[in-house]
Scaffold this motif. Structure first.
Motif, PDB file in Angstrom:
ATOM      1  N   CYS A  16       0.805  -1.235   0.000  1.00  0.00           N
ATOM      2  CA  CYS A  16       0.000   0.000   0.000  1.00  0.00           C
ATOM      3  C   CYS A  16       0.830   1.274   0.000  1.00  0.00           C
ATOM      4  N   HIS A  17       2.172   1.195  -0.079  1.00  0.00           N
ATOM      5  CA  HIS A  17       2.962   2.392   0.255  1.00  0.00           C
ATOM      6  C   HIS A  17       2.590   3.611  -0.576  1.00  0.00           C
ATOM      7  N   ARG A  18       2.198   3.402  -1.832  1.00  0.00           N
ATOM      8  CA  ARG A  18       1.912   4.596  -2.641  1.00  0.00           C
ATOM      9  C   ARG A  18       0.559   5.230  -2.331  1.00  0.00           C
ATOM     10  N   LEU A 289      14.277  -7.396 -18.393  1.00  0.00           N
ATOM     11  CA  LEU A 289      14.708  -7.600 -17.001  1.00  0.00           C
ATOM     12  C   LEU A 289      13.502  -7.866 -16.099  1.00  0.00           C
ATOM     13  N   LEU A 290      12.413  -7.162 -16.406  1.00  0.00           N
ATOM     14  CA  LEU A 290      11.171  -7.322 -15.637  1.00  0.00           C
ATOM     15  C   LEU A 290      10.704  -8.785 -15.643  1.00  0.00           C
ATOM     16  N   HIS A 291      10.881  -9.458 -16.796  1.00  0.00           N
ATOM     17  CA  HIS A 291      10.458 -10.855 -16.896  1.00  0.00           C
ATOM     18  C   HIS A 291      11.379 -11.748 -16.071  1.00  0.00           C
ATOM     19  N   THR A 313       3.558  -6.948  -4.001  1.00  0.00           N
ATOM     20  CA  THR A 313       3.791  -6.108  -5.164  1.00  0.00           C
ATOM     21  C   THR A 313       2.870  -4.909  -5.092  1.00  0.00           C
ATOM     22  N   SER A 314       3.195  -3.893  -5.895  1.00  0.00           N
ATOM     23  CA  SER A 314       2.469  -2.647  -5.732  1.00  0.00           C
ATOM     24  C   SER A 314       2.451  -1.856  -7.030  1.00  0.00           C
ATOM     25  N   SER A 315       1.403  -1.098  -7.210  1.00  0.00           N
ATOM     26  CA  SER A 315       1.297  -0.183  -8.340  1.00  0.00           C
ATOM     27  C   SER A 315       0.158   0.769  -8.011  1.00  0.00           C
TER      28      SER A 315
HETATM   29  N1  LIG Z   1      12.087   2.817   1.307  1.00  0.00           N
HETATM   30  C1  LIG Z   1      11.716   1.556   1.316  1.00  0.00           C
HETATM   31  O1  LIG Z   1      12.259   0.763   2.020  1.00  0.00           O
HETATM   32  C2  LIG Z   1      10.630   1.080   0.421  1.00  0.00           C
HETATM   33  C3  LIG Z   1      10.155   1.941  -0.566  1.00  0.00           C
HETATM   34  C4  LIG Z   1       9.148   1.469  -1.387  1.00  0.00           C
HETATM   35  C5  LIG Z   1       8.655   0.160  -1.208  1.00  0.00           C
HETATM   36  N2  LIG Z   1       9.107  -0.649  -0.228  1.00  0.00           N
HETATM   37  C6  LIG Z   1       8.518  -2.004   0.042  1.00  0.00           C
HETATM   38  O2  LIG Z   1       8.470  -2.843  -1.093  1.00  0.00           O
HETATM   39  C7  LIG Z   1       7.113  -3.241  -1.345  1.00  0.00           C
HETATM   40  C8  LIG Z   1       6.885  -3.453  -2.816  1.00  0.00           C
HETATM   41  O3  LIG Z   1       7.300  -2.296  -3.492  1.00  0.00           O
HETATM   42  P1  LIG Z   1       7.211  -2.153  -5.049  1.00  0.00           P
HETATM   43  O4  LIG Z   1       5.972  -2.837  -5.538  1.00  0.00           O
HETATM   44  O5  LIG Z   1       7.461  -0.737  -5.385  1.00  0.00           O
HETATM   45  O6  LIG Z   1       8.488  -2.973  -5.513  1.00  0.00           O
HETATM   46  P2  LIG Z   1       8.880  -3.671  -6.845  1.00  0.00           P
HETATM   47  O7  LIG Z   1       8.032  -4.878  -7.103  1.00  0.00           O
HETATM   48  O8  LIG Z   1      10.318  -3.891  -6.665  1.00  0.00           O
HETATM   49  O9  LIG Z   1       8.651  -2.630  -8.028  1.00  0.00           O
HETATM   50  C9  LIG Z   1       7.406  -2.160  -8.428  1.00  0.00           C
HETATM   51  C10 LIG Z   1       7.739  -1.078  -9.385  1.00  0.00           C
HETATM   52  O10 LIG Z   1       7.875  -1.700 -10.655  1.00  0.00           O
HETATM   53  C11 LIG Z   1       7.184  -0.925 -11.584  1.00  0.00           C
HETATM   54  N3  LIG Z   1       6.707  -1.761 -12.698  1.00  0.00           N
HETATM   55  C12 LIG Z   1       6.057  -2.935 -12.620  1.00  0.00           C
HETATM   56  N4  LIG Z   1       5.775  -3.376 -13.872  1.00  0.00           N
HETATM   57  C13 LIG Z   1       6.292  -2.452 -14.721  1.00  0.00           C
HETATM   58  C14 LIG Z   1       6.337  -2.334 -16.137  1.00  0.00           C
HETATM   59  N5  LIG Z   1       5.774  -3.257 -16.921  1.00  0.00           N
HETATM   60  N6  LIG Z   1       6.943  -1.257 -16.665  1.00  0.00           N
HETATM   61  C15 LIG Z   1       7.494  -0.317 -15.887  1.00  0.00           C
HETATM   62  N7  LIG Z   1       7.467  -0.362 -14.548  1.00  0.00           N
HETATM   63  C16 LIG Z   1       6.876  -1.419 -13.981  1.00  0.00           C
HETATM   64  C17 LIG Z   1       6.035  -0.320 -10.831  1.00  0.00           C
HETATM   65  O11 LIG Z   1       5.643   0.836 -11.511  1.00  0.00           O
HETATM   66  P3  LIG Z   1       4.202   1.498 -11.301  1.00  0.00           P
HETATM   67  O12 LIG Z   1       4.120   1.826  -9.854  1.00  0.00           O
HETATM   68  O13 LIG Z   1       4.281   2.693 -12.180  1.00  0.00           O
HETATM   69  O14 LIG Z   1       3.182   0.529 -11.714  1.00  0.00           O
HETATM   70  C18 LIG Z   1       6.675  -0.040  -9.475  1.00  0.00           C
HETATM   71  O15 LIG Z   1       7.307   1.238  -9.480  1.00  0.00           O
HETATM   72  C19 LIG Z   1       6.303  -2.113  -0.764  1.00  0.00           C
HETATM   73  O16 LIG Z   1       4.978  -2.424  -0.520  1.00  0.00           O
HETATM   74  C20 LIG Z   1       7.106  -1.795   0.473  1.00  0.00           C
HETATM   75  O17 LIG Z   1       6.796  -2.681   1.499  1.00  0.00           O
HETATM   76  C21 LIG Z   1      10.116  -0.221   0.575  1.00  0.00           C
END
Ligand SMILES: NC(=O)c1ccc[n+]([C@@H]2O[C@H](COP(=O)([O-])OP(=O)(O)OC[C@H]3O[C@@H](n4cnc5c(N)ncnc54)[C@H](OP(=O)(O)O)[C@@H]3O)[C@@H](O)[C@H]2O)c1
Length: 354
Positions: A16-18, A289-291, A313-315
């Protein structure tokens, strides 16, 4: 057609961070989406997660995201008891006084609502502080008990202000054990970006850990396999992947060696990290790389089902959440690419790639 990996929806958690940090998704014309709006942005994301069968939502005191989740559930008419809510404590948003400085990179601060400006991340590991933090999370979420509470980013605390285990970790663990005994908290976890801290925690606090949440990407797969082995040896705990792309690092579509500045484990990538990512990029060739990141996450869940219980995961874009879940189930990496990644030492030789 390759057979999809069998990964039940309950293995995914929505981060939910965003909902708090923002920003909202960009507008179709490329302009900034501005501040997050519950009805326009949060409700459709929560609906998408629920439609995908996701029942676990992950937040943190620091994210100031939980009230938005609670309001969205209310608007959708979903009783909070129907979802599992886990959060993280210790790290909170406090006054930017007394020498406190902001530690998040500028890129993560875009879109933070004005009401949070002038505040910064601080630490409160005291039992009274944690009690206030998790009670507030429960009130904002709107449910009864908490599915999990994780100690958030203790290694960051160590780096920024110092960490004394006897005063900054152990009392927090004892307090959370009390809340677990009372039924208010179901599980005690960690939410960290440093794998070695998980080994240190299980040595210092044997038997206390229910889940280890690690910010993840394939570049730390070797470390992660070591954590999985520790979990299998016992005392048993579960492992949660907090993300799979290290922020944006594994979503790059141009050579990371020359790409514009990007995040690596939520800090700006340095030269060594750029070079490392470039090696992955060149070996992956036409495989994004995403894959690779999605396939590694999916294979971990399939091969270590007793330990690897969650991918967070998050978006802020519902279609992106659908895409990520599909990729974790279906993304393919050709055998010669796996071979080359292993030969280059970028994927551990023992990692099961089929
Ligand atoms: N400071 C910290 O320690 C910190 C900060 C943030 C998160 N977190 C933790 O990590 C958890 C998961 O975070 P996360 O989901 O951001 O990590 P992630 O899975 O490493 O990356 C998600 C990111 O990938 C992007 N993405 C996914 N598919 C894409 C695509 N096809 N093309 C371009 N971009 C793509 C998303 O963009 P979009 O958002 O634009 O879809 C999002 O920015 C969070 O809930 C939190 O617990 C920690």
């Amino acid at each position: 057609m390759p057979v999809p990996r069998e990964i039940p929806a309950d293995r995914f958690a929505f981060g939910c961070h965003r909902f708090g940090f923002g920003p909202a998704p960009k507008l179709p014309n490329g302009e900034s989406g501005g501040e997050v709006d519950i009805e326009r942005h949060v409700v459709p994301m929560v609906r998408a997660a629920l439609d995908l069968g996701i029942r676990t939502f992950d937040s943190a005191v620091l994210y100031r995201a939980t009230l938005q989740l609670g309001r969205a559930l209310e608007i959708l008419g979903v009783p909070p008891g129907e979802i599992r809510f886990q959060t993280k404590c210790l790290r909170y948003l406090g006054l930017a006084t007394g020498g406190a400085v902001e530690h998040q990179p500028e890129a993560l601060l875009q879109g933070i609502p004005a009401r949070y400006h002038g505040l910064t991340d601080r630490w409160d590991p005291s039992p009274a502080g944690i009690e206030q933090q998790i009670c507030r999370e429960r009130i904002e979420f709107g449910g009864g008990n908490l599915y999990g509470v994780a100690l958030h980013d203790s290694p960051d605390m160590e780096k920024q202000v110092g960490l004394n285990w006897e005063t900054d970790v152990r009392p927090a663990v004892r307090f959370l054990e009390g809340t677990k005994a009372s039924g208010f908290v179901e599980r005690i976890g960690l939410g960290v970006k440093v794998p070695a801290f998980i080994h240190r925690f299980i040595a210092e606090e044997p038997g206390s850990l229910d889940y280890a949440g690690l910010t993840f990407c394939p570049a730390i797969l070797g470390d992660l396999l070591g954590i999985i082995q520790a979990a299998q040896r016992g005392p048993k705990f579960e492992v949660t992947l907090m993300g799979i792309n290290y922020g944006q690092a594994f979503t790059l579509t141009e050579d990371p060696a020359t790409a514009p500045p990007f995040l690596y484990n939520y800090e700006m990538a340095n030269d060594a990290e750029r070079a490392l990512m470039s090696q992955y990029f060149r070996i992956c060739g036409s495989t994004p790389l995403l894959h690779l990141a999605a396939a590694v996450a999916g294979l971990l869940v399939v091969h270590f089902p007793d330990v690897m219980t969650q991918v967070v995961t998050s978006s802020m874009t519902p279609a992106r959440l659908y895409e990520t879940v599909k990729l974790i189930r279906e993304a393919e990496v050709p055998a010669p690419v796996w071979r080359e990644l292993k030969e280059a030492g970028l994927i551990p030789r023992e990692f099961p790639t089929t």
